[in-house]
Design a protein around this motif. Structure first.
Motif, PDB file in Angstrom:
ATOM      1  N   PHE A 474     -28.943 -40.601 -19.417  1.00  0.00           N
ATOM      2  CA  PHE A 474     -28.459 -39.215 -19.346  1.00  0.00           C
ATOM      3  C   PHE A 474     -26.939 -39.145 -19.377  1.00  0.00           C
ATOM      4  O   PHE A 474     -26.360 -38.340 -20.116  1.00  0.00           O
ATOM      5  CB  PHE A 474     -28.995 -38.556 -18.076  1.00  0.00           C
ATOM      6  CG  PHE A 474     -28.564 -37.134 -17.905  1.00  0.00           C
ATOM      7  CD1 PHE A 474     -29.232 -36.104 -18.548  1.00  0.00           C
ATOM      8  CD2 PHE A 474     -27.465 -36.805 -17.113  1.00  0.00           C
ATOM      9  CE1 PHE A 474     -28.830 -34.787 -18.405  1.00  0.00           C
ATOM     10  CE2 PHE A 474     -27.057 -35.497 -16.968  1.00  0.00           C
ATOM     11  CZ  PHE A 474     -27.746 -34.478 -17.622  1.00  0.00           C
ATOM     12  N   LEU A 475     -26.277 -39.968 -18.583  1.00  0.00           N
ATOM     13  CA  LEU A 475     -24.816 -39.910 -18.495  1.00  0.00           C
ATOM     14  C   LEU A 475     -24.134 -40.599 -19.665  1.00  0.00           C
ATOM     15  O   LEU A 475     -22.911 -40.528 -19.788  1.00  0.00           O
ATOM     16  CB  LEU A 475     -24.348 -40.539 -17.178  1.00  0.00           C
ATOM     17  CG  LEU A 475     -24.829 -39.839 -15.901  1.00  0.00           C
ATOM     18  CD1 LEU A 475     -24.358 -40.601 -14.673  1.00  0.00           C
ATOM     19  CD2 LEU A 475     -24.333 -38.397 -15.862  1.00  0.00           C
ATOM     20  N   GLU A 476     -24.899 -41.285 -20.502  1.00  0.00           N
ATOM     21  CA  GLU A 476     -24.316 -42.035 -21.615  1.00  0.00           C
ATOM     22  C   GLU A 476     -24.661 -41.393 -22.964  1.00  0.00           C
ATOM     23  O   GLU A 476     -24.851 -42.081 -23.953  1.00  0.00           O
ATOM     24  CB  GLU A 476     -24.802 -43.489 -21.576  1.00  0.00           C
ATOM     25  CG  GLU A 476     -24.396 -44.212 -20.306  1.00  0.00           C
ATOM     26  CD  GLU A 476     -25.036 -45.590 -20.224  1.00  0.00           C
ATOM     27  OE1 GLU A 476     -25.349 -46.157 -21.295  1.00  0.00           O
ATOM     28  OE2 GLU A 476     -25.230 -46.086 -19.110  1.00  0.00           O
ATOM     29  N   GLY A 477     -24.764 -40.086 -22.980  1.00  0.00           N
ATOM     30  CA  GLY A 477     -24.975 -39.359 -24.226  1.00  0.00           C
ATOM     31  C   GLY A 477     -26.239 -38.535 -24.264  1.00  0.00           C
ATOM     32  O   GLY A 477     -26.307 -37.544 -25.001  1.00  0.00           O
ATOM     33  N   ALA A 478     -27.267 -38.928 -23.478  1.00  0.00           N
ATOM     34  CA  ALA A 478     -28.535 -38.195 -23.534  1.00  0.00           C
ATOM     35  C   ALA A 478     -28.429 -36.792 -22.957  1.00  0.00           C
ATOM     36  O   ALA A 478     -29.341 -35.972 -23.149  1.00  0.00           O
ATOM     37  CB  ALA A 478     -29.626 -38.980 -22.806  1.00  0.00           C
ATOM     38  N   TRP A 479     -27.343 -36.507 -22.262  1.00  0.00           N
ATOM     39  CA  TRP A 479     -27.163 -35.162 -21.698  1.00  0.00           C
ATOM     40  C   TRP A 479     -26.968 -34.107 -22.798  1.00  0.00           C
ATOM     41  O   TRP A 479     -27.276 -32.935 -22.595  1.00  0.00           O
ATOM     42  CB  TRP A 479     -25.950 -35.140 -20.760  1.00  0.00           C
ATOM     43  CG  TRP A 479     -24.663 -35.553 -21.426  1.00  0.00           C
ATOM     44  CD1 TRP A 479     -24.140 -36.809 -21.487  1.00  0.00           C
ATOM     45  CD2 TRP A 479     -23.753 -34.709 -22.153  1.00  0.00           C
ATOM     46  NE1 TRP A 479     -22.961 -36.813 -22.198  1.00  0.00           N
ATOM     47  CE2 TRP A 479     -22.698 -35.532 -22.609  1.00  0.00           C
ATOM     48  CE3 TRP A 479     -23.729 -33.353 -22.458  1.00  0.00           C
ATOM     49  CZ2 TRP A 479     -21.635 -35.033 -23.352  1.00  0.00           C
ATOM     50  CZ3 TRP A 479     -22.663 -32.852 -23.195  1.00  0.00           C
ATOM     51  CH2 TRP A 479     -21.641 -33.679 -23.632  1.00  0.00           C
ATOM     52  N   LEU A 480     -26.466 -34.527 -23.955  1.00  0.00           N
ATOM     53  CA  LEU A 480     -26.119 -33.554 -24.994  1.00  0.00           C
ATOM     54  C   LEU A 480     -27.346 -32.819 -25.545  1.00  0.00           C
ATOM     55  O   LEU A 480     -27.345 -31.576 -25.578  1.00  0.00           O
ATOM     56  CB  LEU A 480     -25.346 -34.246 -26.123  1.00  0.00           C
ATOM     57  CG  LEU A 480     -24.899 -33.326 -27.267  1.00  0.00           C
ATOM     58  CD1 LEU A 480     -24.022 -32.199 -26.744  1.00  0.00           C
ATOM     59  CD2 LEU A 480     -24.158 -34.120 -28.335  1.00  0.00           C
ATOM     60  N   PRO A 481     -28.419 -33.510 -25.997  1.00  0.00           N
ATOM     61  CA  PRO A 481     -29.570 -32.746 -26.492  1.00  0.00           C
ATOM     62  C   PRO A 481     -30.228 -31.911 -25.405  1.00  0.00           C
ATOM     63  O   PRO A 481     -30.777 -30.833 -25.696  1.00  0.00           O
ATOM     64  CB  PRO A 481     -30.522 -33.833 -27.018  1.00  0.00           C
ATOM     65  CG  PRO A 481     -30.116 -35.079 -26.335  1.00  0.00           C
ATOM     66  CD  PRO A 481     -28.637 -34.964 -26.130  1.00  0.00           C
ATOM     67  N   ILE A 482     -30.188 -32.387 -24.146  1.00  0.00           N
ATOM     68  CA  ILE A 482     -30.756 -31.602 -23.049  1.00  0.00           C
ATOM     69  C   ILE A 482     -29.962 -30.315 -22.866  1.00  0.00           C
ATOM     70  O   ILE A 482     -30.525 -29.226 -22.704  1.00  0.00           O
ATOM     71  CB  ILE A 482     -30.780 -32.423 -21.745  1.00  0.00           C
ATOM     72  CG1 ILE A 482     -31.732 -33.608 -21.897  1.00  0.00           C
ATOM     73  CG2 ILE A 482     -31.200 -31.558 -20.565  1.00  0.00           C
ATOM     74  CD1 ILE A 482     -31.744 -34.539 -20.710  1.00  0.00           C
ATOM     75  N   LEU A 483     -28.635 -30.429 -22.899  1.00  0.00           N
ATOM     76  CA  LEU A 483     -27.777 -29.250 -22.750  1.00  0.00           C
ATOM     77  C   LEU A 483     -27.981 -28.285 -23.913  1.00  0.00           C
ATOM     78  O   LEU A 483     -28.101 -27.060 -23.714  1.00  0.00           O
ATOM     79  CB  LEU A 483     -26.315 -29.685 -22.664  1.00  0.00           C
ATOM     80  CG  LEU A 483     -25.287 -28.582 -22.425  1.00  0.00           C
ATOM     81  CD1 LEU A 483     -25.508 -27.931 -21.059  1.00  0.00           C
ATOM     82  CD2 LEU A 483     -23.867 -29.129 -22.509  1.00  0.00           C
ATOM     83  N   LEU A 484     -28.031 -28.812 -25.135  1.00  0.00           N
ATOM     84  CA  LEU A 484     -28.244 -27.956 -26.307  1.00  0.00           C
ATOM     85  C   LEU A 484     -29.599 -27.263 -26.236  1.00  0.00           C
ATOM     86  O   LEU A 484     -29.710 -26.064 -26.511  1.00  0.00           O
ATOM     87  CB  LEU A 484     -28.153 -28.796 -27.585  1.00  0.00           C
ATOM     88  CG  LEU A 484     -26.766 -29.176 -28.086  1.00  0.00           C
ATOM     89  CD1 LEU A 484     -26.873 -30.133 -29.270  1.00  0.00           C
ATOM     90  CD2 LEU A 484     -25.970 -27.940 -28.499  1.00  0.00           C
ATOM     91  N   ALA A 485     -30.638 -28.026 -25.869  1.00  0.00           N
ATOM     92  CA  ALA A 485     -31.979 -27.452 -25.794  1.00  0.00           C
ATOM     93  C   ALA A 485     -32.065 -26.384 -24.715  1.00  0.00           C
ATOM     94  O   ALA A 485     -32.688 -25.332 -24.913  1.00  0.00           O
ATOM     95  CB  ALA A 485     -33.013 -28.552 -25.527  1.00  0.00           C
TER      96      ALA A 485
END
Length: 769
Positions: A474-485
């Motif tokens: 999550f903290l290494e890039g996976a947060w971005l699609p979650i935030l966009l979604a």
């Protein structure tokens, strides 16, 4: 499948295999661009941080075994042999699955549904609907309204992740292709070259979107085919030169050795291995552009073996090279002979552009589908090809995607973080597809729940494993699609919620038919020449915006048409079945209702063509009504569809829709090609038909023709929306803040309906929801 999208015409049997091979060849450029470039970054992402490449080769062989079985089980077994069969009239994707489920079970949240919609030729069932032994799961789904909402949320989640993939795929694809410069430049120089070149290519790619892909699309298949031949050739070369026994690593035993040695690090590295199936969903999403057999043949005999050879070649090379000091030494270009690096770099950049183009076009398509189902704010949809239906361009979405892609490339600057973000988006879409397909098995295919559960558990467990490995980053890039979604789901849910509430408000405040018929000269109401098209979401009754209009301006046109433009849960509505026409009141009142039906993949026609088609459909209705002996519709609350007639562009395809009469199905209705030219109204009073017309019918057609000469006025409601006093804080935030912000900053209904400003008349309406 729509005949304009590339459906296969009826060829002779001896030529059918040639057609299939040609479509398989074309599908390489449209469907497999994203999937074919995954070797550029899979091993580089896998060995980025969590595990290292050791002298024992257990890590690289274990990773190869995971790649092989993941490619075999997910794209090959799941998609090619199972999911591709869950098509909706030849169409695939998340909305196709949702559409199938909604047609076989009463779970749709779309307003203004009609029994007449089930009479569409594209509203077919996979199997005859159950009448006696109904599935318990179907009864359970239909009974609980909360499950309807949950199903829509799952579909929205899949849609949002597809849009998120449209942001991430162009960035990671082009960045990984351009990163081949690392081996030809010093570390100091390539840091300042890769990102600017990537951004430049992204800007060019998005700037050319408004031209459409039809002009350069013919080059897509040769580029991807050249790339696949290139990576498979390199794979064979590396296997022969470095390690001819690398095939042994295809055994599942190496996966267990890999996890046993690497433990938590190996599990976390699965987020990189996951990238080998990036683009698999495109096989299903782009099904409507090709045939099931063509996509199956292209993947099984070309794409799949090429990718396996490419990964085996990289693993063979790395099994003999253990001194890894920098990330690019374990990347794709390290295994490319030095004399071929520049040509391979050029082909890789072209292939990454083709793969990015496919996901961008797919993003435009899925946003248009979301908009048609009332789940996305109105945006401007532009056709980029007059010949190829479905090639569209959405300006607002295009520039937002460009900004976000550049932000991802500049912000992350490495494949590891981009891979973590892209992997989570991809696996989430696959999980949604698995869940929806299991429902399709039960509701549409009438398979046993046990078989659907086996499918769900088998493929779902594989995808959950990869999902957990991606989510941990999550903290290494996976947060971005979650935030966009999350952001997109809030937008979609708020818009859909407000749309439903507005429809319920209109339904509650509609005016009775008696009120309309009572309007006359005694009340000071004047009928002026011309045609008034009153747009409404209602399929019965008189909308409140028309009563507001008449109250403030006591006059309306000689010909009055209440137009309802609605979406139905099918991909396409044949033009001959698009218009559903009926009377509002007696014939001398000259008032009609016209329900215009579009599928979720249909794009509304040009306003001039629409106006001509609508008026021609009214004349068809008058002709057909006369031929049926003067049967007329008197609207009522309980039976507002009684007497509505399908008035299409071909007389042979018309059927009268009546609750009390069951008409035989016309086998040849679908086979008839619709007229491609815009219909003219001059044919209303053809000489050879005058004798068959009664005087009243002839007079009605003359009134319609005369009103057409005065032009059409489009009457639309201009809404002001606010939450009811005493509503909860969440509802006030959703309606007063979020929805009103979206409504003010998106396209108005006049733009979405392509209404000319000179003919537009807006009526203010206050909605208290």
């Amino acid at each position: 499948m729509d005949p304009e999208i590339g459906s296969i015409p009826i060829f002779q049997k001896k030529d059918s295999w040639k057609t299939m091979l040609f479509l398989a060849y074309q599908s390489l450029g449209v469907v497999y661009g994203d999937l074919s470039i995954s070797p550029l970054y899979v091993f580089k992402s896998t060995f980025a941080e969590d595990i290292t490449h050791s002298e024992t080769n257990e890590e690289i062989f274990g990773a190869l075994s995971f790649v092989f079985w993941t490619l075999t089980l997910v794209p090959l077994f799941k998609y090619v042999f199972i999911v591709l069969r869950a098509d909706d009239n030849g169409e695939g994707g998340t909305f196709a699955l949702y559409s199938l489920i909604c047609r076989h079970a009463n779970v749709s949240l779309l307003p203004n549904r009609q029994v007449a919609d089930e009479d569409l030729s594209t509203y077919k069932y996979e199997h005859p609907p159950e009448t006696t032994n109904r599935s318990r799961i179907k009864i359970w789904l239909e009974k609980h309204k909360s499950l309807h909402v949950a199903l829509l949320i799952v579909v929205m989640l899949g849609t949002c992740m597809v849009i998120g993939d449209g942001v991430l795929t162009p960035a990671i694809s082009i960045f990984s292709a351009v990163s081949g410069l690392e081996l030809s430049m010093s570390k100091h120089h390539h840091e300042y070259a890769v990102v600017p070149i990537t951004c430049f290519i992204l800007v060019c790619l998005f700037a050319l979107q408004h031209y459409g892909t039809h002009r350069v699309g013919i080059l897509f298949a040769p580029v991807v085919l050249t790339w696949l031949l290139c990576i498979s050739g390199l794979g064979i070369y590396n296997i022969i030169r470095w390690n001819q026994h690398v095939y042994q690593a295809l055994s599942p035993y190496y996966m267990f050795k890999f996890l046993k040695k690497t433990k938590k690090g190996g599990w976390m590295s699965l987020g990189g291995i996951l990238l080998c199936i990036t683009g698999s969903e495109a096989m299903f999403a782009d099904l409507g552009h090709f045939s099931y057999t063509a996509i199956q043949v292209a993947f099984t005999f070309v794409v799949y073996p090429s990718l396996i050879l490419a990964y085996m070649g990289q693993a063979a090379y790395l099994s003999k090279h253990h001194r890894i000091y920098t990330s690019y030494q374990i990347g794709f270009y390290a295994s490319v002979p030095e004399c071929l690096r520049w040509p391979v770099l050029g082909i890789a950049i072209l292939a990454s552009v083709v793969g990015s183009q496919a996901i961008i076009s797919g993003t435009f398509s899925i946003i248009n589908q979301s908009q048609s189902l009332g789940c996305f704010p109105r945006v401007k949809v532009v056709h980029t090809s007059e010949k190829i239906h479905g090639q569209i361009y959405i300006p607002e979405v295009n520039w937002m995607l460009m900004i976000l892609c550049i932000a991802v490339a500049v912000g992350f600057r490495d494949i590891k973080h981009m891979g973590n973000a892209s992997g989570l988006a991809v696996i989430t879409v696959m999980l949604v597809t698995t869940c929806l397909t299991s429902l399709v098995m039960i509701l549409c295919w009438h398979k046993s729940p046990f078989l659907a559960l086996v499918f769900l558990l088998f493929f779902g467990s594989i995808e959950v494993l990869y999902f957990s490995a991606s989510l941990i980053k999550f903290l290494e890039g996976a947060w971005l699609p979650i935030l966009l979604a999350l952001f997109l789901m809030i937008i979609m849910f708020v818009w859909h919620y407000a749309t439903i509430k507005k429809y319920e408000f209109d339904l509650h405040n509609k005016v009775s038919l008696d009120w309309l018929l009572a309007l006359g000269e005694k009340l000071g109401i004047v009928r002026v020449p011309g045609i008034a098209l009153v747009y409404t979401d209602l399929i019965a009754g008189v909308p409140a915006n028309f009563s507001h209009f008449v109250t403030n301006l006591p006059a309306f046109h000689r010909i009055l048409v209440f137009v309802c433009v609605k979406s139905v849960p099918v991909p396409f509505v044949p033009p001959a079945e698009r218009y559903l026409v009926g009377r509002v009141g007696p014939p001398n009142h000259r008032s009609y209702r016209c329900i215009v039906r579009y599928g979720y993949r249909d794009v509304q026609e040009d306003i001039n063509a629409f106006e001509s088609e609508l008026i021609a459909s009214l004349s068809d209705f008058v002709w057909l009504e006369a031929s049926l002996g003067g049967h007329q519709s008197s609207e009522s609350v309980d039976g507002y569809e009684y007497g509505l007639t399908v008035a299409g562009s071909n007389l042979l395809t018309r059927r009268h829709l009546d609750y009390n009469t069951e008409l035989p199905y016309e086998e040849n209705a679908i086979e008839l090609a619709p007229e491609t030219t815009v219909k003219k109204v001059r044919f209303f009073l053809e000489e050879n038909n005058n004798s068959a017309l009664s005087e009243a019918v002839r007079e009605e057609l003359e009134d319609l023709l005369a009103a057409r000469e005065f032009g059409c006025t489009f009457i639309l409601g201009h809404s002001h929306v606010q939450a009811k006093p005493g509503s909860s804080i969440m509802k006030k935030l959703a309606i007063d803040v979020a929805y009103n912000f979206l409504r003010r900053n998106c396209r108005g209904p006049d733009v979405a309906l392509r209404v000319p400003p000179a003919s537009l008349l807006e009526v203010g309406m206050v909605y208290v929801l």
